[in-house]
Structure formats: structure tokens, C-alpha cells
Write a protein that holds these residues in place. Structure first.
Motif, short mmCIF file in Angstrom:
data_model
loop_
_atom_site.label_atom_id
_atom_site.label_comp_id
_atom_site.label_asym_id
_atom_site.label_seq_id
_atom_site.Cartn_x
_atom_site.Cartn_y
_atom_site.Cartn_z
N PRO A 4 -50.37 2.14 -1.46
CA PRO A 4 -51.82 2.01 -1.49
C PRO A 4 -52.43 3.38 -1.82
N LEU A 5 -53.68 3.36 -2.21
CA LEU A 5 -54.40 4.62 -2.39
C LEU A 5 -55.12 4.88 -1.07
N TYR A 6 -54.85 6.00 -0.48
CA TYR A 6 -55.27 6.24 0.91
C TYR A 6 -56.71 6.73 0.99
N THR A 43 -55.34 8.53 -3.88
CA THR A 43 -56.35 8.46 -2.83
C THR A 43 -57.57 7.66 -3.27
N ASP A 44 -58.12 6.96 -2.30
CA ASP A 44 -59.26 6.06 -2.47
C ASP A 44 -60.47 6.83 -1.91
N GLU A 45 -61.35 7.30 -2.79
CA GLU A 45 -62.27 8.35 -2.37
C GLU A 45 -63.74 7.96 -2.32
N VAL A 251 -47.62 -2.40 0.57
CA VAL A 251 -48.88 -2.29 1.34
C VAL A 251 -48.59 -2.59 2.81
N GLY A 252 -49.52 -2.18 3.67
CA GLY A 252 -49.43 -2.58 5.08
C GLY A 252 -50.03 -3.97 5.23
N LYS A 253 -49.68 -4.64 6.33
CA LYS A 253 -50.11 -6.03 6.46
C LYS A 253 -51.63 -6.17 6.59
N ASP A 254 -52.30 -5.08 6.98
CA ASP A 254 -53.76 -5.15 7.12
C ASP A 254 -54.47 -5.29 5.78
N ILE A 255 -53.79 -4.95 4.69
CA ILE A 255 -54.51 -5.01 3.42
C ILE A 255 -53.86 -6.02 2.46
N TRP A 283 -46.94 -2.55 11.25
CA TRP A 283 -47.64 -1.35 11.70
C TRP A 283 -46.79 -0.52 12.63
N TRP A 284 -47.06 0.75 12.61
CA TRP A 284 -46.55 1.63 13.67
C TRP A 284 -47.58 1.60 14.79
N LEU A 285 -47.09 1.30 15.97
CA LEU A 285 -47.95 1.23 17.13
C LEU A 285 -47.68 2.46 18.00
N LYS A 290 -52.09 -0.50 17.25
CA LYS A 290 -51.92 0.11 15.93
C LYS A 290 -52.37 1.56 15.96
N MET A 291 -51.53 2.38 15.39
CA MET A 291 -51.87 3.79 15.30
C MET A 291 -53.02 3.94 14.31
N SER A 292 -54.12 4.49 14.75
CA SER A 292 -55.20 4.72 13.79
C SER A 292 -56.12 5.81 14.33
#
Ligand code: MSP
Length: 671
Positions: A4-6, A43-45, A251-255, A283-285, A290-292
Motif C-alpha cells: 500500500p502507499l502509506y 506514500t499517500d500524501e 494489503v492489510g485486511k483493513d483496506i 494485523w499486529w496487535l 490493533k497497533m495504531s
């Protein structure tokens, strides 16, 4: 292949690191099969998210984007990520491409101008969830107003059948299968048209021919996958024609919904090919959630890199959790992997084998006996190594990284057992046993060579060092995994200089040091973090605990939702009114308050991570809401018997207690 573009609203954490490490490992693996790989990241800017984060820091969005895009690049360099393209959505090469895709979709009739309407808080600049009556703002509590904004819409509803047909014809388009089913169910339920422009956001790419609007940030960002490899307004580059469609988008499951519903629909509308596969990981928890950044429970990858080095980080991420599932991060588990797998199993095998060769054969690779001189044990080890090459490739082909690594570790364990069983050290003083000694050590070294080739996509730096110690001159990267044969070590060649590859770590000392450095101690035990928190929207707030929200705040009502829970699930949570009888600080824990509360039928002790927002004396007499049927747990040696509810507000997650405007009896249940 793409990551993904972060988002550039903040620095990368371990969750972002994960997708990129996976992509790098997979692309290295494919290169070692002889494939021509182009790995794109970036990156998503644009968007409100970044606009607001910049405003909070009193800098421009571009300054923030520059700062954090550089953070991503710095991190990828430290992790040894070999990407081919890094696209920033603020680059001019991206603008032309994004506008072009929009134009193509518009010209095909898939985009129309309409009105977007919702409940809006003027002071917070925020839409509230849809309802029949005006809700109060989730953040400031003021009443919202109906606001109608002109917007371009994408006719997503028109693409329902085409998408379902695509999923059916291409059963591997969405992986793993569980995610595919989820998406198919969602699309089968009907699709609403999607608002794909904003007039209230300024930080974005203008809609072609209508400067009042900027392109919705997801439309803009997804197109980055094309512009990053040269898709543009005029002639798209040779590179674009060579590498699009992507073979795999990670991608991560959230997107997943953005990538498997919106994205293919945008591409269809623009007459462009669809990626072959979108693979969603878990996800990494940390502390169960969820780590965020908005939850404040992130692990800084730089801390891990400083203490353990890049290969250990890569190995842990790929080994600890089966790809696709969620995983929990803990320093304990991390160090366990480093000590057990890397230092003991792999490192030890290398060091004891090569030290014995060095001491007994003048640092030269010994001659093994011809086949007839070899024992069944030797032959079994050879057969295990060759079988491992096959198993490993099959797992890697399915993106089952953890299983692939497990198969190599079975081989390493076999080789370690082989050494124990054949005890070469007992043969060193007997000249008659030299051919046997040579065969054993050659066999073990050959296992090391094969395992090292297989581990290169995961542990590129360490494998290069082992390769040098084996005395091999051909570049490791040029080894072809699908052409591995037994007997590749050149006999009589000199070993390189020997030194330990993975030092063993003292778990207790290292963890203490890290916690001291990061000031993480309170975080590890902070009850605040046990609850899912707010959206990543810096200004939003939510009463907790609730299901974690979608990652992208601007997705609004059109964005993906977490799976719904049933009323029975909710009924399991016993929420009750409690009154605070006494409150005091907990020595040494600056976030914690120790509360004694009256729950009607009993008095209990609860620890709450609210000390930074509430003075103890301000708590006495207050009516609060608690989760009354939570298992008791100890923090700082004190028992906490329940958990209070608070909204978590803003970037810092400031707690705001849930309470009542009318008097309610202690112990009343919330339903
Ligand atoms: N900008 C969008 C993607 C646009 S793609 C055209 C975005 N960015 S993100 O920075 O929020 O997330 C990027 C990736 O990091 C996603 O794949 C997401 O799943 C991943 N992770 C972020 N936190 C994570 C964990 N805690 N664990 C694993 N990965 C998670 O979404």
C-alpha cells in the motif's frame, strides 16, 4: 508487486513495516527463481487526514509529507527493503496520471456530478453518522447541521455484476479465501455510488476541469500504483506496459474493500487491466488491539532495529504468525525467536560445523566420501535437505511464510541432531576416522549452504555473512532456489573468517533496557490500551469499548465497516453504573488512578488510566460506567476489578469519562 502507499500523517510503526517486509521477502524469493520483479511502494500524501495533522503541528501539509515520506524511506533502507519504485502522490508524475484516470472514467460515463449530504459539525469540520434526527457532534457535543456539498460520484452500483463476475472467473483474485467470501457477500448485498471528490478539502489533486473539487484521496492514492510505474497522460512508459497488471498487491485486511471493490471498479471504468491478485494480511496487535498511532500502542521499528538488527525483525514478522492471521507482538516472543531459532538452531549449527572444519581441516572444505562410503544417516540428511527445498517453495508460492520457515527449521533441527548422533568431535584425534569426519562435516556444511540459500529472502544480511564464512564466492543473490542440488560446496576451498552471526540475548536485561528507553512501561500495563480506541481521525472520539473503526476516516459512510456483532455478543458485556467513593494515584504509575467504586450490590477496586486527565479529588462522588464482568487483573501489584468507560479524544487519546445527565442509581445496568 505492490505494498500500500502509506499515509504520511505520522511516522511508520511496526504494522506498516509488516506489509513492506512481506513484499520485500516475496520479491527477493521471486528474483531467486529467476523472475523479473518490480516492487512498488510509496506514500499517500493528500487528504484531510494529512491536512489536519499538519495544522496541529503548525506546518504545511507538504512539509509534513516531506518529513514523513523521508521517515519511510529511512526505515526501508534500515530494513534492507529493495524496492524498485517509490511513488509519492504529491509528485508531478502522479498528478497527470490521477487526472487521466479520473477523466477516462468520467468520459466512459462512470462519474457524474451530484450532491453529498450529511450531518456536519461546523466547528469540528466533521460529518456525524447518518441518522433521522440531527445527532450531536461526536467530538465537541454541539448539535450538527445538515450540510449538502456538491460532489462527483462514481457509479459503483453499476459495477456490481461485473465485479461479481470477475471474482467468480478469477477465484484467486482475492486471497485468502475467507476475505474473498467477505467481499463477495458485501458486493452481493448491493453497492452504493461513491462520492469521489471533496470541496471542503483543499489538499489534493484538482478534478480535471473543476478546480473547486479535489479528487477523493482513495481514488488519488490507488492510481499511484499506476503512476509509480510510468502511467501518465501522454504516452505511458514502457515500464508501465511491462509491469501492469500487477501480479500481486499486498494489503492489510483493513483496506481490502478499497482494493477489491473500489479499485477494480475504477480500473474497469478507465478501461485498464485489473491486478491479478490482492492478498490481505492480518494485523499486529499490542495488548490485544490493533497497533495504531491513535491508540498509542505502537512499536517503533527503529527500537527493534537498534537492539536486534534488521534480519531479526524480518524473521520475527514472517515466522511468528501465519500470513493472513492477526498476531500479537511482545518483546518476550521476539527475543525467544532470536535466541531459540536464530542463535541456537541456525547460528549454532553454523558455528560448530565451521569451527570443526577450521580446526581439523586447516580451514579448508573437506572431501566427503564417495557415495558408497556414506552411511544411511548421511543419505537421510541429504534427502531431507532436498525435500525441504520442495516444501519450502510450495509454501512460499502460497505466501505461507511461516510454514516455509518452519520447514527450513526442521531441516536445521535434523542437521543439529545429525551432528549429535554422529559426534564428529569424538573422531578428531583418530587419523583412521578422518574420511568419516570429513563426510559428516561436509554433510552438515552442505545443509547450511542449502538452508542459507532458502533463508536469503528473509535474512539477507545474515545469510550473506554465512555465505562468506562458507567461503563461497558466487554472489548469493544469483543462486536459483529452484535449481538447488546437493553437493554445491566446492571441496578444498578456504572458509571465510568465522564469527558468531546471532549473539544470544539476555531477555530480562534487554527488555528492561528497551522499556526504560521508550518509557513504555506504563503502556504495557495501561488498561487504556486494552480497549479498542478511536478512529485514526485526530479529532474524533468514541465511547469504548467498540469495534475498531475503518482505517480511513474520509471513507465516511462509504468506507469499510468492521464485522457487526450480534445483540447476544453485546449482552455478554455487563455495563453498570458505579459511583466513585475514593480515588488516589498509584505511586510510580503516572497514568493510573486507584478507584473504590460502589456498584450497588458491592464495593470494588478499579484501576483506570485516566490520571493525566482527572485529578483524584475530582473523581469522588462521580457516577461512571464500568464493565462489571471483566476478569480481575493485576497491575502494579494491585487488583483491578472492572474497567471504566471513557471516550478517547484526539491524537493523544485524552480520556473523557462517560457519564449521565440525570441521576441514576448505583448498579443500574446499561442495555
Ligand atoms: N494510505 C492507505 C493505503 C492506500 S493504498 C493506495 C493506508 N495507509 S496506512 O498507512 O494506514 O496503512 C498501510 C498499511 O499498513 C495497510 O496495509 C495496513 O493494513 C498496514 N497496517 C497498519 N497498521 C497495521 C497493524 N497494526 N498490523 C498490520 N498491518 C497494519 O491505509
Amino acid at each position: 508487486m505492490t505494498t500500500p502507499l502509506y499515509y504520511v500523517n505520522a511516522k511508520p510503526h511496526l504494522g506498516h513495516t509488516y506489509t513492506t517486509v512481506v513484499a520485500d521477502c516475496l520479491s527477493r524469493f521471486r528474483r531467486m527463481l529467476g523472475d523479473d520483479v518490480c516492487l512498488l511502494t510509496g506514500t499517500d500524501e493528500h487528504g484531510q487526514n494529512i491536512e489536519r495533522a499538519a495544522a496541529a503541528l503548525e506546518i504545511t501539509p507538504k512539509q509534513l509529507a516531506d518529513r514523513n515520506a523521508a521517515e519511510y524511506q529511512k526505515l526501508w533502507a534500515r530494513l534492507g527493503i529493495e524496492y524498485d519504485q517509490f511513488i509519492r502522490t504529491t509528485e508531478s508524475r502522479h498528478y497527470a496520471g490521477a487526472a487521466e484516470v479520473f477523466k477516462r472514467a468520467f468520459d466512459s460515463g462512470a462519474i457524474y456530478k451530484g450532491e453529498y449530504s450529511g450531518w456536519y459539525c461546523i466547528s469540528c469540520n466533521l460529518f456525524a453518522p447518518e441518522s433521522n434526527t440531527p445527532p450531536n457532534c461526536e467530538v465537541c457535543g454541539r448539535p450538527t447541521e445538515r450540510v449538502t456539498e456538491e460532489s462527483y460520484f462514481f457509479r459503483l452500483s453499476d459495477f456490481q455484476q461485473a465485479l461479481l463476475d470477475h471474482y467468480e472467473k478469477n477465484p484467486k483474485f482475492i486471497m485468502p479465501v475467507s476475505r474473498r467470501n467477505e467481499v463477495v457477500n458485501f458486493v452481493s448485498g448491493g453497492l452504493k455510488d461513491l462520492s469521489i471528490s471533496r470541496t471542503s478539502v483543499k489538499w489534493g489533486i484538482p478534478v480535471p476541469g473543476d478546480k473547486n473539487h479535489v479528487i477523493y484521496v482513495w481514488f488519488d492514492a490507488l492510481v499511484g500504483y499506476l503512476t509509480g510505474i510510468g502511467f501518465g497522460a501522454e504516452n505511458s512508459s514502457e515500464q508501465f506496459h511491462k509491469y501492469w497488471p500487477a501480479q500481486i498487491q499486498l494489503v492489510g485486511k483493513d483496506i481490502i474493500r478499497f482494493h477489491t471493490v473500489y479499485w477494480p471498479a475504477f480500473l474497469m471504468a478507465a478501461g485498464l487491466e485489473l491486478p491479478r491478485q490482492v492478498f490481505a494480511h492480518g494485523w499486529w496487535l499490542k495488548d490485544e488491539v490493533k497497533m495504531s498511532k491513535s491508540r498509542g500502542n505502537v512499536i517503533d521499528p527503529h527500537v527493534l532495529l537498534t537492539h536486534f538488527g534488521s534480519d531479526a525483525v524480518r524473521y520475527f514478522l514472517l515466522r511468528e504468525v501465519p500470513f493472513g492471521l492477526d498476531g500479537t507482538f511482545s518483546y518476550e516472543a521476539f527475543i525467544q525467536r532470536v535466541n531459540g531459532d536464530l542463535a541456537n538452531d541456525y547460528g549454532n549449527l553454523v558455528s560448530r560445523t565451521l569451527t570443526l572444519i577450521s580446526k581439523n581441516f586447516g580451514n579448508l572444505m573437506p572431501y566427503p566420501s564417495a557415495i558408497e562410503g556414506r552411511t544411511s544417516l548421511d543419505k537421510e540428511v541429504e534427502a531431507t535437505a532436498l525435500a525441504t527445498v520442495e516444501t519450502y517453495q510450495a509454501h512460499m508460492g502460497n505466501l505461507a511464510f511461516s510454514n516455509a520457515l518452519e520447514s527450513v527449521w526442521e531441516l536445521l533441527a535434523r542437521a543439529n541432531r545429525y551432528l549429535n548422533e554422529s559426534a564428529p568431535w569424538a573422531l578428531t584425534d583418530n587419523s583412521k576416522e578422518r574420511p568419516r569426519l570429513a563426510t559428516i562435516l561436509y554433510t552438515a556444511a552442505e545443509v547450511i549452504r542449502i538452508a542459507t540459500v532458502l533463508l536469503t529472502p528473509v535474512l539477507p544480511q545474515s545469510c550473506r555473512r554465512v555465505w562468506e564464512q562458507l567461503g563461497l564466492k558466487i554472489p548469493l543473490k544469483l543462486q536459483r532456489i529452484n535449481e538447488i542440488k546437493w553437493g554445491g560446496l566446492p571441496v578444498g576451498s578456504s572458509l571465510g573468517e568465522l564469527s558468531p552471526i546471532f549473539p544470544r540475548l539476555d531477555k530480562k536485561i534487554v527488555i528492561e533496557k528497551i522499556l526504560q528507553e521508550t518509557g513504555d512501561e506504563a503502556t504495557v500495563k495501561d488498561p487504556e490500551l486494552e480497549r479498542p480506541s478511536t478512529t485514526s481521525h485526530p479529532k474524533s472520539a468514541k465511547i469504548q469499548p467498540v469495534a475498531a473503526p475503518a482505517s480511513e476516516p474520509e471513507a465516511g459512510r462509504n468506507g469499510p465497516q468492521e464485522p457487526k456483532i450480534t445483540i447476544d455478543d453485546f449482552a455478554k458485556v455487563e455495563l453498570r453504573v458505579a459511583q466513585v467513593i475514593s480515588a488516589e494515584r498509584v505511586p510510580g504509575a503516572d497514568k493510573l488512578l486507584k478507584l473504590t467504586v460502589d456498584v450497588g450490590s458491592e464495593v470494588r477496586q478499579i484501576l483506570a488510566g485516566i490520571a493525566k486527565a482527572y485529578a483524584p479529588e475530582s473523581m469522588v462522588g462521580r457516577k461512571i460506567v464500568i464493565v462489571a464482568n471483566l476478569q480481575p487483573r493485576k497491575m502494579r501489584g494491585l487488583e483491578s476489578n472492572g474497567m471504566l468507560l471513557a471516550a478517547s479524544v484526539g491524537d493523544e487519546g485524552r480520556p473523557v469519562l462517560a457519564t449521565f445527565l440525570e441521576d441514576v442509581p448505583n448498579g443500574a445496568r446499561l442495555k
